[in-house]
Design a protein around this motif. Structure first.
Motif, short mmCIF file in Angstrom:
data_model
loop_
_atom_site.label_atom_id
_atom_site.label_comp_id
_atom_site.label_asym_id
_atom_site.label_seq_id
_atom_site.Cartn_x
_atom_site.Cartn_y
_atom_site.Cartn_z
N CYS A 1 0.82 -1.22 0.00
CA CYS A 1 0.00 0.00 0.00
C CYS A 1 0.85 1.27 0.00
N ASP A 2 2.15 1.11 -0.04
CA ASP A 2 3.06 2.25 0.02
C ASP A 2 3.46 2.65 -1.40
N ILE A 3 2.71 3.57 -1.98
CA ILE A 3 2.93 3.96 -3.38
C ILE A 3 3.62 5.32 -3.43
N ASP A 4 4.83 5.34 -3.98
CA ASP A 4 5.59 6.57 -4.17
C ASP A 4 5.72 6.84 -5.66
N ILE A 5 5.26 8.00 -6.08
CA ILE A 5 5.31 8.37 -7.49
C ILE A 5 6.48 9.32 -7.74
N ALA A 6 7.34 8.96 -8.70
CA ALA A 6 8.46 9.81 -9.09
C ALA A 6 8.11 10.50 -10.41
N ILE A 7 8.33 11.81 -10.47
CA ILE A 7 7.94 12.63 -11.62
C ILE A 7 9.19 13.17 -12.29
N ASP A 8 9.21 13.18 -13.61
CA ASP A 8 10.47 13.49 -14.30
C ASP A 8 10.72 14.97 -14.55
N ASN A 9 9.68 15.82 -14.60
CA ASN A 9 9.95 17.21 -15.01
C ASN A 9 9.20 18.27 -14.20
N MET A 10 8.73 17.91 -13.01
CA MET A 10 8.12 18.91 -12.15
C MET A 10 8.15 18.44 -10.71
N LEU A 11 7.96 19.36 -9.78
CA LEU A 11 7.92 19.02 -8.37
C LEU A 11 6.64 18.26 -8.05
N GLY A 12 6.72 17.47 -6.98
CA GLY A 12 5.54 16.71 -6.57
C GLY A 12 4.37 17.61 -6.25
N SER A 13 4.64 18.75 -5.60
CA SER A 13 3.55 19.66 -5.22
C SER A 13 2.87 20.23 -6.45
N GLU A 14 3.64 20.49 -7.51
CA GLU A 14 3.06 21.02 -8.74
C GLU A 14 2.12 19.99 -9.39
N PHE A 15 2.54 18.74 -9.39
CA PHE A 15 1.70 17.72 -10.01
C PHE A 15 0.46 17.45 -9.19
N VAL A 16 0.59 17.45 -7.88
CA VAL A 16 -0.57 17.23 -7.02
C VAL A 16 -1.63 18.30 -7.24
N ASP A 17 -1.20 19.55 -7.44
CA ASP A 17 -2.15 20.62 -7.75
C ASP A 17 -2.91 20.29 -9.04
N LYS A 18 -2.22 19.73 -10.03
CA LYS A 18 -2.86 19.36 -11.29
C LYS A 18 -3.88 18.23 -11.06
N VAL A 19 -3.49 17.25 -10.25
CA VAL A 19 -4.39 16.14 -9.98
C VAL A 19 -5.65 16.64 -9.27
N ARG A 20 -5.46 17.50 -8.30
CA ARG A 20 -6.60 18.04 -7.57
C ARG A 20 -7.54 18.79 -8.51
N GLU A 21 -6.95 19.61 -9.39
CA GLU A 21 -7.77 20.38 -10.32
C GLU A 21 -8.52 19.46 -11.27
N TYR A 22 -7.85 18.40 -11.73
CA TYR A 22 -8.53 17.44 -12.63
C TYR A 22 -9.68 16.75 -11.90
N LEU A 23 -9.46 16.30 -10.69
CA LEU A 23 -10.50 15.61 -9.94
C LEU A 23 -11.72 16.50 -9.74
N LEU A 24 -11.47 17.76 -9.42
CA LEU A 24 -12.58 18.70 -9.23
C LEU A 24 -13.38 18.86 -10.53
N SER A 25 -12.68 18.80 -11.66
CA SER A 25 -13.38 18.96 -12.94
C SER A 25 -14.29 17.77 -13.25
N THR A 26 -14.00 16.63 -12.59
CA THR A 26 -14.84 15.44 -12.79
C THR A 26 -15.89 15.28 -11.69
N GLY A 27 -15.88 16.23 -10.75
CA GLY A 27 -16.84 16.17 -9.65
C GLY A 27 -16.35 15.35 -8.47
N GLU A 28 -15.08 14.96 -8.49
CA GLU A 28 -14.51 14.18 -7.39
C GLU A 28 -13.67 15.09 -6.50
#
Length: 583
Positions: A118-145
């Motif tokens: 259950c320990d999932i660590d995501i490594a991102i190649d061209n941006m900070l983790g905080s920047e990508f999380v903001d994108k994920v949050r924005e996408y989820l909100l656009s789907t109503g989640e």
């Protein structure tokens, strides 16, 4: 052998070695069944206090050569993982991001071994983790989640956390997001300079090859960028991606991580890795560069893990024992190097005995502190003096200063150690088939006007109130030491510790305690409180007299489990009048 054992007089408790501890080599270690070895096959090796069996050395080597771990060809995602990764990939598509997402480290390793993680660590190649999380949050909100638990864990170099980590909760799983990085360590610091790196640079800067694997979410494929991760996983080897000494000097905590993973999976430590781990430069770096908290965390994971004996055996054989379990500089009596062998031997016996008795008899915390109590058993009479000149058990120093564990740990372990002599006194009485009660029970206390037939129950009740829910731990360790008047350590070696007999001894004593109705005696509320005592004695304030009577009344209550408050007060008044007349 006998000459060596005669030099080890650190504790009146006698030494034993259980069969599984004897199944060891100086170098490669393989999980094998326990065997009974004739004492003549035991041979001293270079590490003080450590023995191995010549006849089994070849067998161990051959078993290691044959060991092949079953590793899956591809990673099979469960339904939750599929949904999580779908959300991440859809985020990339939604924002048209040219970004690669990889799951790193332990999750990949465990999934390839067919284990859920259950320990999932995501490594991102061209941006900070905080920047990508903001994108994920924005996408989820656009789907109503709604996005849950979004936050950032900042860098904390003092705690060996060198990189900012963003975190969010997806489908009830915590997911960490970091950028791929490369590291550059200065000579005198464990804190690296962090920069964006390629996936290959990130893989090579990790602690072990088996932890350097990636699962590329974009392509649904496993990436072995060091070229060794899969191979070492299949052959059961603990290897560093870069030269081990350089790897350990960069971050000495990796030594303990290598040991922990080697023990956990039953993998063999690479020879070059062991040489590096045992060298003075790395040991000095471990002392100087790594916080005690981080060392304590690794040790606790080993003790709480599935192979604590194997882990502590590695630590002892790599001459790291006194680096990790650092003692106060002025201890009494002096502790010899050989003591580490005794410590691991006691741990091994306790671990085997727990499994023979049945793990369900102990909670996770009881098992954990039982193993610590066994590991530090040879040090139970070793003390140091604090700033005020007070004598303090060195076990307290190890927990508080060397491992920085919670304060309750040393308190409990020391309490268990102090209970052992009393348990050793009670065991023959509890397990006796003779219905006659002893005239006296030597517990270091006066049993006030207690009927002879009740003295065992009273003495046992007081002891269990001291150690409370850890009484089974105290009993287990006491059975390892029973009988306490044995003079010949060699007897223990020749009888191979007789674990089955000691299991039976534990069960008999445990049953007797349960039959006495004392299983949770510490929950028993006194029939008479302090105010009642002061009223009977006509005292205006409390003090030592009240405390003395509280003990007397508790002894009466143990001796008369069906007694009432009125009967208890009547006994107290009568006893008080008798004392007054005698005075």
């Amino acid at each position: 052998m006998r000459a060596f054992l005669n030099t080890v007089k650190l504790d009146p408790l006698r030494l034993f070695f259980s069969p599984s501890l004897l199944n060891r080599r100086k170098t490669n270690f393989v999980s094998l069944p326990s065997f009974s070895y004739p004492s003549k096959t035991l041979t001293r090796i270079q590490t003080p206090g450590v023995f191995y069996c010549k006849e089994m050395a070849t067998v161990s080597s051959e078993a290691a050569a044959r060991a092949v771990i079953e590793v899956k060809d591809k990673i099979e995602l469960n339904e939750v993982e599929k949904q999580i990764f779908d959300r991440l990939v859809n985020t990339l598509r939604h924002f048209n991001l040219n970004t690669e997402l990889r799951v790193a480290g332990g999750w990949v390793r465990d999934k390839l071994l067919g284990k859920e993680c259950c320990d999932i660590d995501i490594a991102i190649d061209n941006m900070l983790g905080s920047e990508f999380v903001d994108k994920v949050r924005e996408y989820l909100l656009s789907t109503g989640e709604e996005a849950h638990g979004v936050g950032v864990i900042p860098r904390n170099p003092d705690q060996s956390k060198h990189l900012e980590t963003a975190r969010m909760r997806l489908l009830d799983l915590w997911i960490d997001f970091v950028n791929l990085r490369s590291e550059d360590y200065s000579e005198n610091s464990r804190i690296p300079t962090m920069t964006f790196g390629t996936a290959k640079e990130d893989a090579y800067r990790r602690d072990l090859t088996i932890n350097s694997l990636f699962y590329n979410i974009n392509t649904s494929s496993v990436e072995d960028l060091t070229g060794r991760g899969i191979e070492d996983l299949k052959s059961g080897k603990i290897v560093t991606p870069l030269p081990p000494k350089d790897t350990f000097l960069d971050d000495p905590l990796r030594v303990l991580r290598a040991i922990r993973f080697g023990a956990r999976f039953g993998f063999v430590l690479e020879e070059e890795l062991k040489e590096a781990a045992a060298c003075d430069d790395v040991k000095n770096a471990l002392k100087a560069k790594i916080s005690k908290e981080r060392i304590g965390t690794e040790i606790d994971l080993m003790i709480s893990g599935n192979q604590p004996v194997k882990a502590m055996t590695y630590i002892a054989d790599l001459t790291l024992f006194w680096v990790v379990f650092n003692l106060h500089p002025k201890v009494e009596p002096t502790v010899s190097e050989e003591c580490q062998g005794l410590c691991v031997a006691y741990l091994d016996a306790a671990w085997n005995l727990i499994h023979l008795i049945g793990g369900s008899s102990f909670t996770g915390e009881q098992r954990r502190l039982c193993l610590y109590a066994a590991l530090f058993l040879p040090l139970r009479n070793t003390i140091y003096k604090d700033e005020k000149g007070k004598k303090v058990p060195v076990v307290n120093y190890i927990f508080r200063d060397s491992l920085k564990q919670k304060a309750s740990d040393p308190e409990t372990v020391i309490k268990i150690h102090r209970s052992l002599e009393k348990f050793l006194t009670l065991i023959p009485l509890l397990t006796s088939n003779d219905d006659t009660q002893p005239a006296e029970v030597d517990m270091g206390m006066e049993l006030f006007d207690v009927p002879i037939t009740s003295k065992l129950r009273v003495a046992t009740g007081f002891l269990l109130r001291e150690v409370k829910e850890f009484w089974r731990v105290g009993l287990l360790i006491s059975t390892m030491l029973y009988p306490s008047d044995t003079d010949s350590t060699q007897d223990f070696l020749e009888k191979k510790f007789e674990l089955d007999r000691r299991k039976d001894l534990f069960k008999a004593a445990e049953d007797a305690i349960v039959n006495l109705g004392l299983e949770r005696v510490w929950d028993l509320k006194p029939l008479v409180n302090g105010k009642d005592i002061m009223t009977v004695l006509q005292l205006k304030s409390g003090g030592p007299v009240v405390k003395e009577w509280q003990q007397k009344l508790l002894a009466w209550q143990f001796a008369h489990p069906a007694g009432t408050v009125e009967e208890c007060l009547d006994w107290m008044k009568e006893t008080h009048l008798k004392r007054a007349k005698m005075e």
